[in-house]
Scaffold this active site. Sequence first.
Site, PDB file in Angstrom:
ATOM      1  N   ASP A  14       0.439  -0.920   0.028  1.00 42.49           N
ATOM      2  CA  ASP A  14       0.010  -0.017  -0.298  1.00 42.49           C
ATOM      3  C   ASP A  14       0.976   1.030   0.078  1.00 42.49           C
ATOM      4  O   ASP A  14       0.761   1.851  -1.147  1.00 42.49           O
ATOM      5  CB  ASP A  14      -1.080  -0.326   1.578  1.00 42.49           C
ATOM      6  CG  ASP A  14      -2.711  -1.298   0.823  1.00 42.49           C
ATOM      7  OD1 ASP A  14      -2.020  -1.911  -0.020  1.00 42.49           O
ATOM      8  OD2 ASP A  14      -2.848  -1.100   1.910  1.00 42.49           O
ATOM      9  N   ARG A  93       0.226   3.834  17.185  1.00 43.35           N
ATOM     10  CA  ARG A  93      -0.421   5.267  16.100  1.00 43.35           C
ATOM     11  C   ARG A  93       0.504   6.716  16.807  1.00 43.35           C
ATOM     12  O   ARG A  93       0.598   7.478  15.704  1.00 43.35           O
ATOM     13  CB  ARG A  93      -1.133   5.346  15.818  1.00 43.35           C
ATOM     14  CG  ARG A  93      -1.703   3.767  14.942  1.00 43.35           C
ATOM     15  CD  ARG A  93      -0.899   3.246  13.898  1.00 43.35           C
ATOM     16  NE  ARG A  93      -1.280   2.436  13.183  1.00 43.35           N
ATOM     17  CZ  ARG A  93      -0.658   1.314  12.603  1.00 43.35           C
ATOM     18  NH1 ARG A  93       0.902   0.731  13.384  1.00 43.35           N
ATOM     19  NH2 ARG A  93      -1.118   0.225  12.207  1.00 43.35           N
ATOM     20  N   ASP A 122      -7.212   2.917  12.638  1.00 44.64           N
ATOM     21  CA  ASP A 122      -5.510   3.899  12.392  1.00 44.64           C
ATOM     22  C   ASP A 122      -5.523   4.466  11.275  1.00 44.64           C
ATOM     23  O   ASP A 122      -4.979   5.890  12.313  1.00 44.64           O
ATOM     24  CB  ASP A 122      -4.902   2.926  12.209  1.00 44.64           C
ATOM     25  CG  ASP A 122      -4.389   1.893  12.676  1.00 44.64           C
ATOM     26  OD1 ASP A 122      -4.396   1.867  13.846  1.00 44.64           O
ATOM     27  OD2 ASP A 122      -4.034   0.275  12.235  1.00 44.64           O
ATOM     28  N   SER A 174      -4.011  -9.463   7.355  1.00 44.85           N
ATOM     29  CA  SER A 174      -3.211  -8.275   7.501  1.00 44.85           C
ATOM     30  C   SER A 174      -2.664  -8.609   8.848  1.00 44.85           C
ATOM     31  O   SER A 174      -3.463  -8.484   9.697  1.00 44.85           O
ATOM     32  CB  SER A 174      -4.428  -7.472   7.419  1.00 44.85           C
ATOM     33  OG  SER A 174      -3.840  -5.880   8.071  1.00 44.85           O
TER      34      SER A 174
HETATM   35  N1  ARG Z   1      -8.171  -3.691  15.259  1.00 47.15           N
HETATM   36  C1  ARG Z   1      -7.219  -3.113  16.185  1.00 47.15           C
HETATM   37  C2  ARG Z   1      -6.892  -2.091  16.547  1.00 47.15           C
HETATM   38  O1  ARG Z   1      -7.549  -1.146  15.647  1.00 47.15           O
HETATM   39  C3  ARG Z   1      -5.909  -3.356  15.021  1.00 47.15           C
HETATM   40  C4  ARG Z   1      -5.761  -3.116  13.714  1.00 47.15           C
HETATM   41  C5  ARG Z   1      -4.657  -3.525  12.757  1.00 47.15           C
HETATM   42  N2  ARG Z   1      -4.667  -3.566  11.619  1.00 47.15           N
HETATM   43  C6  ARG Z   1      -3.674  -4.363  11.379  1.00 47.15           C
HETATM   44  N3  ARG Z   1      -3.259  -3.870  10.022  1.00 47.15           N
HETATM   45  N4  ARG Z   1      -4.261  -5.410  11.256  1.00 47.15           N
HETATM   46  O2  ARG Z   1      -6.280  -1.709  17.162  1.00 47.15           O
END
Ligand code: ARG
Length: 390
Positions: A14, A93, A122, A174
């Site tokens: 990406d 983040r 995120d 992912s």
């Molecule tokens: N659901 C989790 C969160 O919002 C993890 C997100 C993980 N992202 C990923 N690209 N797998 O904190």
Amino acid sequence: MSKKIVLAYSGGLDTSVAIRWLMDRGYDVVCYMGDVGQGQDTENSRKRALDIGASKCEVGDLREKFIKDYAFQTLKTGALYQNKYNLATALSRPIIASAMIAFAKQEKAVAVAHGCTGKGNDQVRFEVTFALMAPELKIIAPVREWELKTRSAEVDYAKKHKIPIEQTKKKLYSIDRNLWGISVEGGSLEDPWCEPAVDTYVSINTPEKAPEKPEYVKITFDKGIPKALNGKEYGAVELVEKLNKIGLKHGVGRVDMVEDRLVGIKSREIYEAPASEILYASHFALEELVLDRDVRGFKQFIAVRYSELIYNGLWFTPLRQALDTFVDKTQENVNGEVKVKLYKGKAMVCGRRSPNSRYKMQLATYGEGDVFDQSLAKGFIDLWALPFKK
Ligand code: ARG
């Protein structure tokens, strides 16, 4: 001179495609990679960014700050989102976003970009941090905006523009990874009834593969902060690395949950966080020993609220800072040691001791030396019930 944009670069498909896409929109792209312990070859990724056409790629080592100021602060609070998730991704983040802002100022950039989709949390965490720290910067979210709707469309775009990408074996899940935990989603996990396949185990052993013999670890805390493992002091990063290694061998720290995203979607997630699991269990156990009933009870409410702030991208806000002050005050006596037994996917606390313990053997005992005056109980109960009597 073209306007500069700082892109949060991961090295993946990406954000690799995003470099070119932003260049085509007239930007001079400078990349920023925040190392929070993804365990990837950052030098390789840095080269790739430059090959694609970024004019610079900065790698920032954020690991120490991440564990000390974000992960351990959250550990002291006891915050777990919806009682289960240690917030590893969510915590990474704001620290990456704030490092990007510092870099953007240094580079005199006019914009910032990230590779998040429009369906997740995120994007919120990045953009809220950008907005609070540098409202003058334009924010671009290529993956949310572009016309490349599928992975194969992205791969085609990459081929067309000669963007070097890693071998594009179809990714089944992912995965987001850092020192504090790994998040796995997508693929067969999207069916919440489907048992996670063995290939969803990213770092840790399945309980079946875990050793037949249990292993004990001893954690020492100083003001709620883990300082030593088995009696030996370590820095924050090293302690977490060591504990991850021991924990993953025993299959400790897997969470399988359905969580509520800020954008209103329920999603099924797998988390792996061995060190965190052991540290949360031992920190809770030590607090049981040293905190009085009122502080313990009140702190639980704080933990829930704190977890929501982090999950929802509100790390850099006054409420979070105020809660930190409260929590730090509660940790003054959280000193001592906890013994944890690791066995077949479980971390079981089996002993705790503290110089600040409120546990009084003479009061608790049913054996010799009992000093608890049982004759006081009747009067106490009479008055306790009084307000509710008809
Ligand atoms: N659901 C989790 C969160 O919002 C993890 C997100 C993980 N992202 C990923 N690209 N797998 O904190």
